[in-house]
Scaffold this active site. Structure first.
Site, PDB file in Angstrom:
ATOM      1  N   SER A 137       0.850  -1.200   0.000  1.00 18.11           N
ATOM      2  CA  SER A 137       0.000   0.000   0.000  1.00 18.11           C
ATOM      3  C   SER A 137       0.881   1.242   0.000  1.00 18.11           C
ATOM      4  O   SER A 137       1.980   1.242   0.575  1.00 18.11           O
ATOM      5  CB  SER A 137      -0.886   0.021   1.249  1.00 18.11           C
ATOM      6  N   TYR A 150      -2.891  -1.887  10.079  1.00 15.28           N
ATOM      7  CA  TYR A 150      -2.918  -2.225   8.643  1.00 15.28           C
ATOM      8  C   TYR A 150      -1.650  -1.709   7.962  1.00 15.28           C
ATOM      9  O   TYR A 150      -1.020  -2.433   7.188  1.00 15.28           O
ATOM     10  CB  TYR A 150      -4.179  -1.610   8.024  1.00 15.28           C
TER      11      TYR A 150
HETATM   12  P1  NAP Z   1     -11.438  -5.906  -1.219  1.00 11.35           P
HETATM   13  O1  NAP Z   1     -12.275  -5.219  -2.256  1.00 11.35           O
HETATM   14  O2  NAP Z   1     -11.827  -5.778   0.202  1.00 11.35           O
HETATM   15  O3  NAP Z   1     -11.355  -7.472  -1.621  1.00 11.35           O
HETATM   16  C1  NAP Z   1     -10.636  -8.314  -0.784  1.00 11.35           C
HETATM   17  C2  NAP Z   1     -10.444  -9.662  -1.443  1.00 11.35           C
HETATM   18  O4  NAP Z   1      -9.681 -10.475  -0.551  1.00 11.35           O
HETATM   19  C3  NAP Z   1     -11.736 -10.403  -1.703  1.00 11.35           C
HETATM   20  O5  NAP Z   1     -11.587 -11.202  -2.850  1.00 11.35           O
HETATM   21  C4  NAP Z   1     -11.887 -11.271  -0.463  1.00 11.35           C
HETATM   22  O6  NAP Z   1     -12.623 -12.471  -0.685  1.00 11.35           O
HETATM   23  C5  NAP Z   1     -10.438 -11.611  -0.164  1.00 11.35           C
HETATM   24  N1  NAP Z   1     -10.241 -11.865   1.255  1.00 11.35           N
HETATM   25  C6  NAP Z   1     -10.394 -10.981   2.265  1.00 11.35           C
HETATM   26  N2  NAP Z   1     -10.170 -11.585   3.446  1.00 11.35           N
HETATM   27  C7  NAP Z   1      -9.873 -12.876   3.173  1.00 11.35           C
HETATM   28  C8  NAP Z   1      -9.568 -14.005   3.959  1.00 11.35           C
HETATM   29  N3  NAP Z   1      -9.518 -13.935   5.303  1.00 11.35           N
HETATM   30  N4  NAP Z   1      -9.324 -15.166   3.345  1.00 11.35           N
HETATM   31  C9  NAP Z   1      -9.382 -15.254   2.004  1.00 11.35           C
HETATM   32  N5  NAP Z   1      -9.679 -14.233   1.188  1.00 11.35           N
HETATM   33  C10 NAP Z   1      -9.920 -13.048   1.766  1.00 11.35           C
HETATM   34  O7  NAP Z   1      -9.906  -5.426  -1.300  1.00 11.35           O
HETATM   35  P2  NAP Z   1      -9.182  -4.475  -2.370  1.00 11.35           P
HETATM   36  O8  NAP Z   1      -9.493  -3.080  -2.016  1.00 11.35           O
HETATM   37  O9  NAP Z   1      -9.432  -4.963  -3.732  1.00 11.35           O
HETATM   38  O10 NAP Z   1      -7.649  -4.702  -1.967  1.00 11.35           O
HETATM   39  C11 NAP Z   1      -6.826  -5.627  -2.651  1.00 11.35           C
HETATM   40  C12 NAP Z   1      -5.409  -5.475  -2.144  1.00 11.35           C
HETATM   41  O11 NAP Z   1      -4.927  -4.149  -2.398  1.00 11.35           O
HETATM   42  C13 NAP Z   1      -5.251  -5.689  -0.646  1.00 11.35           C
HETATM   43  O12 NAP Z   1      -4.003  -6.299  -0.381  1.00 11.35           O
HETATM   44  C14 NAP Z   1      -5.254  -4.283  -0.091  1.00 11.35           C
HETATM   45  O13 NAP Z   1      -4.613  -4.201   1.152  1.00 11.35           O
HETATM   46  C15 NAP Z   1      -4.496  -3.554  -1.179  1.00 11.35           C
HETATM   47  N6  NAP Z   1      -4.780  -2.113  -1.234  1.00 11.35           N
HETATM   48  C16 NAP Z   1      -6.023  -1.648  -1.489  1.00 11.35           C
HETATM   49  C17 NAP Z   1      -6.236  -0.284  -1.554  1.00 11.35           C
HETATM   50  C18 NAP Z   1      -7.592   0.311  -1.861  1.00 11.35           C
HETATM   51  O14 NAP Z   1      -7.720   1.546  -1.822  1.00 11.35           O
HETATM   52  N7  NAP Z   1      -8.593  -0.478  -2.183  1.00 11.35           N
HETATM   53  C19 NAP Z   1      -5.162   0.610  -1.326  1.00 11.35           C
HETATM   54  C20 NAP Z   1      -3.903   0.086  -1.046  1.00 11.35           C
HETATM   55  C21 NAP Z   1      -3.719  -1.273  -1.008  1.00 11.35           C
HETATM   56  P3  NAP Z   1     -14.241 -12.514  -0.434  1.00 11.35           P
HETATM   57  O15 NAP Z   1     -14.866 -11.731  -1.568  1.00 11.35           O
HETATM   58  O16 NAP Z   1     -14.601 -13.951  -0.503  1.00 11.35           O
HETATM   59  O17 NAP Z   1     -14.476 -11.867   0.885  1.00 11.35           O
END
Ligand code: NAP
Length: 244
Positions: A137, A150
């Protein structure tokens, strides 16, 4: 591709499949969303299969790979992992005075411990020249006390990336971290409920908009490709120039 049912993971899964990868669409609970991703990949001529495992619980990595191996064997393919994208993660808003041991356990067990063991186990199936891409991140390069635990977990991801890049160099495996800024997914939906909230997040980028999963997927696709063979141990910022 862990966490591929929604958000950034879905965007990356669809992009890697369009580039020719057979994608394991890993998820935890959202079976329907994962099935939709698989269907959308197949509808556009790609190939993918759903892979359901809860991460952050004992035996998670073993459960994930036993389902992964079984599906490949069913297709007549010897279990092999060319590209591992460690994307699944949980977030949690908490300043230092709000942090609890339960929150630390939950965030670290999914974002750090599971990622470590999914990688360890995945390496036994990865040929020389493989690719590991970890989702970090942008808040590892700037202060973000609103989500202190986090942020710490993503710092650990960066450190693992650096260590593994050296460890796996002799095998031609590259290990890099991609560090998104605010990207429109469920993870930060609460911050985007008002026009003011959207404008505030957009204003953090020099492009004056919030990122989309496809903005991140392009960079991951490059790191997964042969073109990136000379790039390893890096944390590549994909935040739209947030807080430059
Ligand atoms: P998201 O929309 O919350 O989706 C999370 C994904 O991870 C979903 O497919 C979920 O599966 C899976 N997941 C969550 N907890 C899990 C668990 N305990 N076991 C197995 N699978 C799990 O997240 P996102 O925003 O796309 O983020 C993706 C990555 O980018 C993450 O590493 C996040 O930290 C990073 N990131 C995101 C942002 C942002 O602004 N969005 C910014 C910086 C970094 P289910 O659908 O089955 O729950």
């Amino acid at each position: 591709m862990t966490g591929a049912s929604r958000g950034i993971g879905r965007g990356i899964a669809e992009r890697l499949a369009a580039d020719g990868a057979l994608v394991a669409v890993h998820h935890a609970r959202n079976v329907e969303a994962a099935a939709e991703v698989v269907d959308s990949i197949r509808a556009t001529g790609g190939d993918a299969f759903p892979l359901r495992t809860e991460l952050g619980v004992p035996g998670d990595a073993q459960a994930l790979y036993s389902a992964f191996d079984a599906e490949l064997l069913r297709r007549g393919i010897e279990p092999r992992l060319d590209i591992l994208v460690n994307n699944a993660a949980v977030s949690g808003s908490a300043r230092i005075h709000e942090v609890t041991p339960e929150l630390v356990d939950r965030i670290f067990s999914v974002n750090v411990t599971a990622l470590l063991f999914v990688t360890q186990e995945g390496l036994t199936r990865m040929p020389d020249g493989g690719r590991i891409i970890n989702l970090s991140s942008a808040i590892t390069r700037m202060s973000y006390p609103e989500s202190v635990v986090y942020s710490m977990s993503k710092g650990a991801v960066n450190t693992l990336t650096l260590a593994l890049a050296k460890e796996l160099g002799p095998r031609g495996i590259t290990v890099n971290a991609v560090a998104p800024g605010f990207t429109a997914t469920d993870m930060n939906a609460k911050l985007r409920t008002t026009p003011e909230g959207v404008a505030r997040l957009a204003g953090l980028s020099v492009f004056d908009r919030i990122g989309n999963p496809s903005d991140i997927a392009g960079l991951v696709a490059f790191l997964a490709s042969p073109d990136s063979l000379w790039v390893t141990g890096q944390r590549l910022d994909a935040s739209g120039g947030m807080h430059l």
